[in-house]
Design an enzyme around this catalytic site. Structure first.
Site, PDB file in Angstrom:
ATOM      1  N   SER A 114      -0.157   9.396  -0.972  1.00 31.25           N
ATOM      2  CA  SER A 114      -0.412   8.104  -1.203  1.00 31.25           C
ATOM      3  C   SER A 114      -1.029   7.710  -2.557  1.00 31.25           C
ATOM      4  O   SER A 114      -0.317   7.995  -3.583  1.00 31.25           O
ATOM      5  CB  SER A 114      -1.581   7.730  -0.071  1.00 31.25           C
ATOM      6  N   ASP A 262       6.045   4.677   7.941  1.00 30.61           N
ATOM      7  CA  ASP A 262       4.796   4.506   7.068  1.00 30.61           C
ATOM      8  C   ASP A 262       4.719   2.939   7.226  1.00 30.61           C
ATOM      9  O   ASP A 262       5.284   2.140   6.521  1.00 30.61           O
ATOM     10  CB  ASP A 262       5.209   4.913   5.718  1.00 30.61           C
ATOM     11  N   HIS A 290       1.580   7.041   7.973  1.00 28.66           N
ATOM     12  CA  HIS A 290       0.830   7.269   6.647  1.00 28.66           C
ATOM     13  C   HIS A 290      -0.289   8.169   6.879  1.00 28.66           C
ATOM     14  O   HIS A 290      -1.399   7.783   6.676  1.00 28.66           O
ATOM     15  CB  HIS A 290       0.557   5.835   6.047  1.00 28.66           C
TER      16      HIS A 290
END
Length: 311
Positions: A114, A262, A290
């Site tokens: 991320s 995601d 995610h």
């Protein structure tokens, strides 16, 4: 059995406090110091221990020296009065070489998730001499203005022409209702965060509530200030002088790992990242959202081991 794995299967890392100016960063090392180093860089508002022990163990067993750390404003690292001492993602990126220096590591394989992926990309551009290889996991291209994308999405405005897709509406809705509440007990705090993790996890893989509760209970127990990580959002909104075009300067072997589900950075973000970095390889993980569910520890670690072995 590896010397860092205890008989009950728990990891036994070597912890260290890293000084970066006035800040103190918590860091932890595993594996043989003579082995190639892998630096795990977590995302916004996330602690270093949210790199699952299962991933760390597999990397160590695969012959890697592994370091994970808490960003400033997370976990056991220093908290910052952002109003008087604002910082940017560029500043957060400079913390990573300081961690490597503290362990006497000159060059490392960078694995960022991320926001950690953006930090790793930035270092591959600005500090290439420190980077053996780059793995960008569940991330987006350097220079993407996520804050502006979110603002437009919340205002009901359409994306700009050529803009990457914003976070999915169901994620934007749950983010506002699951902000960290330090007044809650450890158990109540963990339960309050489950709606967010259900969305981040995605709809395909089975959701293990016990796994996410245990993770958030650990987050609660380790945090100096549960709300301090929100400063990462402010840091991410600060102007970034680098753009996606700068990714063409990356010479390190690059793996882009991304899930089909995601909700934060839909798959086009990974495709754009891979397209912008010369020679980058994109690997799409079916069902991954995610988050880092333990069920995929083996798959993700295997991809990282394969990539770092070839670099």
């Amino acid at each position: 059995m590896n010397r860092n794995a205890l008989r009950d299967g728990a990891l036994g890392g070597r912890e260290r406090t890293v000084r970066v100016g006035e800040l103190e960063l918590w860091a932890e090392e595993f594996g043989n110091p003579s082995h190639p180093a892998v630096l795990l860089v977590m995302g916004a508002q996330a602690q270093g221990t949210q790199w699952n022990d299962g991933i760390v163990r597999r990397l160590v067993d695969g012959g890697r020296r592994v370091v994970r750390y808490d960003h400033r404003d997370t976990g056991r690292s220093s908290t910052v009065d952002y109003a008087s001492r604002p910082y940017t993602v560029a500043d957060m990126a400079l913390d990573a070489p300081a961690v490597l220096d503290a362990f006497g590591i000159g060059r490392a394989h960078l694995v960022g998730a991320s926001l950690g992926g953006v930090i790793a990309q930035r270092l591959a551009v600005t500090r290439p001499e420190r980077v053996l290889s780059l793995t960008s996991l569940s991330s987006q291209p350097l220079g993407t203005n996520t804050s502006e994308q979110v603002r437009r999405a919340l205002a009901g405005e359409p994306p700009l022409d050529g803009e990457l897709p914003p976070p999915r509406p169901e994620l934007l809705a749950v983010l506002a209702s699951t902000l960290p509440d330090p007044e809650l007990s450890r158990e109540a705090y963990a339960v309050s965060r489950l709606p967010l993790w259900r969305v981040l996890h995605g709809p395909v893989l089975p959701f293990d509530e016990r796994e996410y509760r245990a993770m958030e209970e650990r987050v609660h127990a380790r945090a100096r200030d549960l709300r301090a990580g929100l400063n990462h959002t402010l840091a991410g909104a600060a102007p970034e002088e680098l753009t996606v075009r700068d990714l063409a300067r990356i010479s390190a072997p690059t793996l882009v790992l991304h899930g089909t589900e995601d909700p934060m950075y839909p798959l086009p973000h990974a495709e754009a990242t891979a397209a912008a970095i010369p020679g980058a390889r994109l690997v799409v993980v079916e069902g991954l959202g995610h988050s880092l569910p333990a069920a995929l520890d083996g798959r993700l670690a295997d991809e990282i081991l394969r990539h770092t072995a070839a670099a």
